[in-house]
Design an enzyme around this catalytic site. Structure first.
Site, PDB file in Angstrom:
ATOM      1  N   GLY A  46       0.841  -1.185   0.000  1.00 30.22           N
ATOM      2  CA  GLY A  46       0.000   0.000   0.000  1.00 30.22           C
ATOM      3  C   GLY A  46       0.877   1.235   0.000  1.00 30.22           C
ATOM      4  O   GLY A  46       2.009   1.196   0.493  1.00 30.22           O
ATOM      5  N   GLN A  51       3.265  10.050   0.896  1.00 30.84           N
ATOM      6  CA  GLN A  51       4.524   9.315   1.087  1.00 30.84           C
ATOM      7  C   GLN A  51       5.510   9.577  -0.044  1.00 30.84           C
ATOM      8  O   GLN A  51       6.707   9.313   0.099  1.00 30.84           O
ATOM      9  CB  GLN A  51       4.262   7.803   1.198  1.00 30.84           C
ATOM     10  CG  GLN A  51       3.554   7.400   2.486  1.00 30.84           C
ATOM     11  CD  GLN A  51       3.338   5.905   2.544  1.00 30.84           C
ATOM     12  OE1 GLN A  51       2.388   5.382   1.975  1.00 30.84           O
ATOM     13  NE2 GLN A  51       4.225   5.193   3.213  1.00 30.84           N
ATOM     14  N   CYS A  94       5.408   0.157   7.660  1.00 33.90           N
ATOM     15  CA  CYS A  94       5.128   1.283   6.771  1.00 33.90           C
ATOM     16  C   CYS A  94       6.399   1.609   6.000  1.00 33.90           C
ATOM     17  O   CYS A  94       7.486   1.639   6.579  1.00 33.90           O
ATOM     18  CB  CYS A  94       4.691   2.487   7.596  1.00 33.90           C
ATOM     19  SG  CYS A  94       4.339   3.953   6.616  1.00 33.90           S
ATOM     20  N   LEU A  95       6.239   1.884   4.695  1.00 29.96           N
ATOM     21  CA  LEU A  95       7.402   2.230   3.882  1.00 29.96           C
ATOM     22  C   LEU A  95       8.045   3.530   4.371  1.00 29.96           C
ATOM     23  O   LEU A  95       9.224   3.762   4.127  1.00 29.96           O
ATOM     24  CB  LEU A  95       6.995   2.369   2.410  1.00 29.96           C
ATOM     25  CG  LEU A  95       6.528   1.058   1.743  1.00 29.96           C
ATOM     26  CD1 LEU A  95       5.964   1.340   0.362  1.00 29.96           C
ATOM     27  CD2 LEU A  95       7.663   0.049   1.673  1.00 29.96           C
ATOM     28  N   HIS A 136      -4.939   2.331   7.186  1.00 25.62           N
ATOM     29  CA  HIS A 136      -3.559   2.820   7.333  1.00 25.62           C
ATOM     30  C   HIS A 136      -3.262   3.875   6.251  1.00 25.62           C
ATOM     31  O   HIS A 136      -2.698   4.933   6.537  1.00 25.62           O
ATOM     32  CB  HIS A 136      -2.612   1.613   7.208  1.00 25.62           C
ATOM     33  CG  HIS A 136      -1.152   1.931   7.214  1.00 25.62           C
ATOM     34  ND1 HIS A 136      -0.293   1.466   8.176  1.00 25.62           N
ATOM     35  CD2 HIS A 136      -0.376   2.662   6.358  1.00 25.62           C
ATOM     36  CE1 HIS A 136       0.932   1.903   7.924  1.00 25.62           C
ATOM     37  NE2 HIS A 136       0.913   2.614   6.820  1.00 25.62           N
ATOM     38  N   GLU A 137      -3.683   3.590   5.005  1.00 26.29           N
ATOM     39  CA  GLU A 137      -3.395   4.534   3.906  1.00 26.29           C
ATOM     40  C   GLU A 137      -4.214   5.812   4.044  1.00 26.29           C
ATOM     41  O   GLU A 137      -3.712   6.907   3.783  1.00 26.29           O
ATOM     42  CB  GLU A 137      -3.654   3.886   2.545  1.00 26.29           C
ATOM     43  CG  GLU A 137      -2.852   2.623   2.239  1.00 26.29           C
ATOM     44  CD  GLU A 137      -1.368   2.735   2.506  1.00 26.29           C
ATOM     45  OE1 GLU A 137      -0.808   3.843   2.440  1.00 26.29           O
ATOM     46  OE2 GLU A 137      -0.760   1.685   2.815  1.00 26.29           O
ATOM     47  N   HIS A 140      -2.661   8.183   6.353  1.00 21.93           N
ATOM     48  CA  HIS A 140      -1.568   8.968   5.750  1.00 21.93           C
ATOM     49  C   HIS A 140      -2.098  10.278   5.165  1.00 21.93           C
ATOM     50  O   HIS A 140      -1.420  11.301   5.203  1.00 21.93           O
ATOM     51  CB  HIS A 140      -0.901   8.187   4.609  1.00 21.93           C
ATOM     52  CG  HIS A 140       0.195   7.253   5.054  1.00 21.93           C
ATOM     53  ND1 HIS A 140       1.314   7.700   5.714  1.00 21.93           N
ATOM     54  CD2 HIS A 140       0.342   5.914   4.907  1.00 21.93           C
ATOM     55  CE1 HIS A 140       2.119   6.654   5.956  1.00 21.93           C
ATOM     56  NE2 HIS A 140       1.551   5.554   5.487  1.00 21.93           N
TER      57      HIS A 140
HETATM   58 ZN   LIG Z   1       2.341   3.640   5.639  1.00 23.73          ZN
END
Ligand SMILES: [Zn+2]
Length: 189
Positions: A46, A51, A94-95, A136-137, A140
């Protein structure tokens, strides 16, 4: 398609609220495609536009698990229109918070409304890992990271380690050392 660099915490852009998309046009579709490519390259399951430094309400997902297989999904202006009273706990990564994982409690099932790649309004019921990933997304897009859902003590410890890792990376880059560190991977969102 371009692979976009992914910002890591504590980058201030990750704490900003993203703006709604006005129209799903060619430029936005390009962003969606670039985000998918960047997510696969990372690799992650995701990714949200902030991000990659774009403060627009766009997320992409692709979950390929035994229980949930979504294929590539892109969502503009996603919003949770219904959430279950029942909660579920998942270990999230998370990235933008590389190499740190923590259990987060969220509603187990949500209904999300969004615009698809053609700008058409859609609704989808999400359960299991997909429900976690969508929430989660969307977080963000509101400047919220999964570490904002855990204790301040643990969050600050992770942020300190991230800053230290970033400084080490910058020093190694300055010394001309290649980044040879292998990535260990649970799925990152
Ligand atoms: Zn994330």
């Amino acid at each position: 398609m371009a692979i976009l660099p992914i910002l890591t915490a504590p980058d201030p852009r990750l704490k900003k609220k993203s703006k709604p998309v006005e129209a799903v046009d060619a430029e936005l579709r390009q962003l969606m495609d670039d985000m998918l490519a960047s997510m696969y390259a990372a690799p992650g399951i995701g990714l949200a536009a902030p991000q990659v430094g774009v403060l627009k309400r766009v997320i992409v997902l692709d979950i390929d698990r035994e229980d949930v297989k979504t294929g590539p999904l892109v969502m503009a202006n996603p919003e949770i229109v219904e959430a279950s009273d029942e909660d579920a706990t998942y270990e999230e990564g998370c990235l933008s918070v590389p190499e740190h994982y923590s259990e987060v409690v969220r509603p187990a099932k949500v209904r999300v409304r969004y615009l698809d790649r053609d700008g058409k309004q859609q609704e989808m019921t999400c359960e299991g890992l997909l429900a976690t990933c969508v929430q989660h997304e969307i977080d963000h897009l509101d400047g919220i990271l999964f570490i904002d859902h855990i204790s301040a003590l643990k969050r600050n410890m992770i942020l300190r380690k991230l800053l230290k890792a970033r400084k080490e990376k910058q020093r190694e880059a300055a010394e001309g050392k290649a980044d040879t560190k292998a990535k260990d991977h649970a799925p990152a969102l």
